[in-house]
Design a protein around this motif. Structure first.
Motif, mmCIF file in Angstrom:
data_model
loop_
_atom_site.group_PDB
_atom_site.id
_atom_site.type_symbol
_atom_site.label_atom_id
_atom_site.label_comp_id
_atom_site.label_asym_id
_atom_site.label_seq_id
_atom_site.Cartn_x
_atom_site.Cartn_y
_atom_site.Cartn_z
ATOM 1 N N LYS A 29 24.985 10.817 -3.049
ATOM 2 C CA LYS A 29 25.412 11.414 -1.781
ATOM 3 C C LYS A 29 26.860 11.872 -1.912
ATOM 4 N N ILE A 30 27.111 13.081 -1.533
ATOM 5 C CA ILE A 30 28.475 13.615 -1.565
ATOM 6 C C ILE A 30 28.856 13.972 -0.138
ATOM 7 N N PHE A 31 29.892 13.371 0.352
ATOM 8 C CA PHE A 31 30.319 13.667 1.715
ATOM 9 C C PHE A 31 31.816 13.400 1.841
ATOM 10 N N GLY A 32 32.366 13.727 2.973
ATOM 11 C CA GLY A 32 33.797 13.502 3.150
ATOM 12 C C GLY A 32 34.265 14.026 4.491
ATOM 13 N N TYR A 33 35.564 14.107 4.623
ATOM 14 C CA TYR A 33 36.123 14.618 5.874
ATOM 15 C C TYR A 33 37.552 15.089 5.608
ATOM 16 N N THR A 127 39.544 9.397 9.445
ATOM 17 C CA THR A 127 40.068 10.157 10.581
ATOM 18 C C THR A 127 39.011 10.614 11.600
ATOM 19 N N PRO A 128 37.759 10.926 11.197
ATOM 20 C CA PRO A 128 36.810 11.354 12.236
ATOM 21 C C PRO A 128 36.441 10.230 13.210
ATOM 22 N N ALA A 340 40.627 13.301 22.673
ATOM 23 C CA ALA A 340 39.767 13.658 21.536
ATOM 24 C C ALA A 340 38.473 14.214 22.098
ATOM 25 N N TYR A 341 38.068 15.358 21.586
ATOM 26 C CA TYR A 341 36.865 16.003 22.105
ATOM 27 C C TYR A 341 35.915 16.302 20.946
ATOM 28 N N ASN A 342 34.692 15.782 21.050
ATOM 29 C CA ASN A 342 33.692 16.028 20.005
ATOM 30 C C ASN A 342 33.014 17.362 20.264
ATOM 31 N N LEU A 343 33.453 18.358 19.521
ATOM 32 C CA LEU A 343 32.867 19.687 19.682
ATOM 33 C C LEU A 343 31.402 19.653 19.251
ATOM 34 N N THR A 344 31.140 19.010 18.132
ATOM 35 C CA THR A 344 29.771 18.715 17.685
ATOM 36 C C THR A 344 29.822 17.295 17.124
ATOM 37 N N ASP A 345 28.701 16.851 16.571
ATOM 38 C CA ASP A 345 28.695 15.512 15.972
ATOM 39 C C ASP A 345 29.664 15.416 14.806
ATOM 40 N N ARG A 346 30.000 16.546 14.207
ATOM 41 C CA ARG A 346 30.805 16.518 12.995
ATOM 42 C C ARG A 346 32.192 17.144 13.141
ATOM 43 N N ILE A 347 32.470 17.676 14.296
ATOM 44 C CA ILE A 347 33.781 18.314 14.498
ATOM 45 C C ILE A 347 34.468 17.672 15.693
ATOM 46 N N ARG A 348 35.668 17.167 15.472
ATOM 47 C CA ARG A 348 36.402 16.513 16.557
ATOM 48 C C ARG A 348 37.759 17.189 16.715
#
Lengths: 388, 156
Positions: A29-33, A127-128, A340-348
């Motif tokens: 699995k490759i992921f990050g932020y 950070t997310p 803090a506002y969650n624009l989508t599940d992955r963008i804050r």
């Protein structure tokens, strides 16, 4: 040789994919932020008012399940617009560990890792997950160049056993860990030089030992943490206080921490304290550090979180030199407000305001004189945190 | 003002329809949206016949990943937002966004992945029936004999 690092990195990634193809294991699995920010700092000390865009942090993870009970994870971290050619920022190998999970009661993690200490330490660089742009000061790794983050919290360990015991609706958490004593791995110590050469190898027979125990009940979580380690970065000043450097070779440092968090309705509260006591055993030199923070937040909607937070950092230093004895008390108080506002599940999206108040009191023993220095400045920040 | 009879009739009908239309619209939408009861379903291999909301929360938050016979627990989520999903997570005492933040924290700490999110309740039923140790949730009226019902969540 500028091409060397990127090419090596690509080769590693390519070889990982090839290994995967050959042995047909579960996929890696490759992921990050990452978090990009725009910050405006008003003037303080001799630094003028400024604005700056910044790639505050980028973390990149590789994770692989090596079987039902085994997992390996590697975490690369890049800070402050990292660029090796321009010598900006930092690149760190934050974690590289192998975990064996028997069940929820017993997990053992071996390898470079961030130990469990209080509530935030383990996730301080995720950070997310955090509403802050600038994290509570002792957890703000991007300030590591000018703030002694690692004095306050244990940054790395190499072996950890952890888990929880479920008893009814309660969960009793525990963690014990072992690591190197930070800042102790000096290759070439000489009495007239400050300790600036570190190898990453602990050159003593001591370890960082620590742990946390706590309780969870629904949205309530509380715990206490402690570490013990030995440091030697006072050796270089031994000569100035008429001491033999060996007396300051292994100075015990004890950290105590406590954390409390609770969610009630749409409100969220969390707080921590950390006390660091460096026991030099000699009256000429004494150092204590304290850190407190508390955050009260409110979920305005499921996506919008607003909060107020207050951070206090204090250091108390006594250095009784032969010709320049002094005691210094320094405090940094930071009230914060943010959204803090969650624009989508992955963008804050985040907005953050901090008012920094610092005061520094130095008492010279002879002549008896007190010097006070105060500074106030503000930080306005906008950021976008993306989980990919 | 005079109007032809047909026109007057149509006018009255139209007026009447104005009142009836929202009711018809409501009735036509309500049965489709109303989910009645939600069933917590499991693969027949799971070693329990009932489950509490706290146990479900432990499984869905990935705190506990093994059944008491040491077989792995597989949990499934629904991709589409809707009353069934909301009722299920309300039963666990969490909002869907709170669950997402719990899963993200687990993932970023290397402590586990979020549950696989399926496209429909039919997919959920199918996956749970085929995956040993699996749990999921669907409307009670959709349940077949291929799965075990561990709990029924009453509609509010």
């Amino acid at each position: 040789m500028k091409w060397f690092k990127p090419v090596t990195f690509c080769l590693i990634l390519f070889s990982i994919n090839n290994v995967h193809a050959q042995i047909e294991e579960s996929p890696i699995k490759i992921f990050g932020y990452f978090q990009n920010s725009l910050q405006h700092w008003t003037a303080f000390e001799d630094i003028r008012e400024h604005n700056s865009f910044s790639l505050q942090q980028l973390n990149f993870f590789l994770q692989k399940d090596l079987g039902r009970n085994w997992t390996a994870l590697v975490n690369f971290e890049f800070l402050n617009n990292f660029s090796s050619s321009r010598q900006w920022g930092d690149a760190n190998l934050e974690e590289a560990w192998l975990r064996y999970r028997l069940n929820e009661k017993f997990n053992i993690k071996l390898g470079l890792q961030i130990p469990i200490f209080n509530n935030l330490n383990e996730i301080n660089n995720r950070t997310p997950l955090l509403p802050y742009i600038i994290r509570p000061l002792v957890y703000e790794t991007s300030f590591g160049e000018f703030f002694p983050v690692e004095e306050f919290v244990p940054a790395r360990a190499f072996a950890q056993i952890y888990g929880f015991l479920p008893i009814g609706k309660f969960k009793f958490d525990y963690a014990v860990f072992l690591g190197n004593s930070p800042n102790i791995s000096i290759n070439n110590y000489s009495s007239d030089e400050s300790p600036n050469e570190q190898s990453g190898i602990d050159t003593t027979t001591t370890f960082l030992v620590g742990g946390r125990t706590g309780i969870r009940y629904g949205e309530l979580k509380l715990g206490v943490s402690a570490t013990h380690e030995k440091i030697n970065h006072f050796m270089y000043i031994a000569q100035y206080i008429g001491r033999n450097p060996s007396e300051l070779k292994e100075v015990p440092a004890i950290r105590l921490g406590g954390d409390f968090s609770y969610g009630f309705g749409n409100f969220w509260f969390e707080s921590e304290f950390i006390l660091v006591d460096i026991k030099t055993g000699i009256p000429e030199l004494d150092l204590n550090l304290e850190f407190y923070y508390a955050t009260l937040g409110y979920y305005w909607t499921e996506k919008l979180f607003i909060y107020g937070s207050y951070w206090i950092t204090e250091s108390h230093i006594t250095i009784l030199f032969t010709d320049e004895d002094f005691k210094e008390d320094e405090g940094i108080l930071i009230p914060n407000f943010g959204i803090a506002y969650n624009l989508t599940d992955r963008i804050r999206m985040k907005a953050h305001y901090s008012k920094v108040k610092s005061n520094d009191t130095i008492r010279l023993i002879l002549p008896n004189r007190i010097t006070k220095k105060e500074d106030n400045f503000s930080v306005y920040a906008l950021a976008i945190s993306v989980f990919f | 003002m005079f109007m032809p009879l047909q026109s007057r009739y149509s006018f009255r009908q139209r007026n009447r329809m104005k009142g009836i239309f929202p009711i018809l619209l409501f009735l036509s939408i309500w049965p489709a949206g109303a989910f009645g009861q939600v069933a917590v379903i499991a693969n027949p291999s799971v070693p329990v016949d009932t489950i509490t909301n706290n146990e479900l929360l432990d499984f869905y938050s990935r705190d506990i990943r093994l059944w008491n016979n040491n077989k792995p627990v597989t949990v499934f989520d629904l991709k589409p937002k809707g009353e069934v999903k909301e009722a299920f997570y309300a039963f666990l005492g969490k909002s869907t966004s709170r669950m997402k933040s719990i899963w993200m924290k687990k993932m970023l700490s290397g402590e586990g992945d979020p549950p696989a999110a399926l496209n429909s309740e039919e997919d959920m039923l199918n996956k749970v029936s085929l995956t040993p140790g699996a749990i999921g949730f669907v409307q009670l009226k959709l349940v077949t004999q291929s799965v075990k019902v561990l709990a029924v969540i009453e509609s509010k």
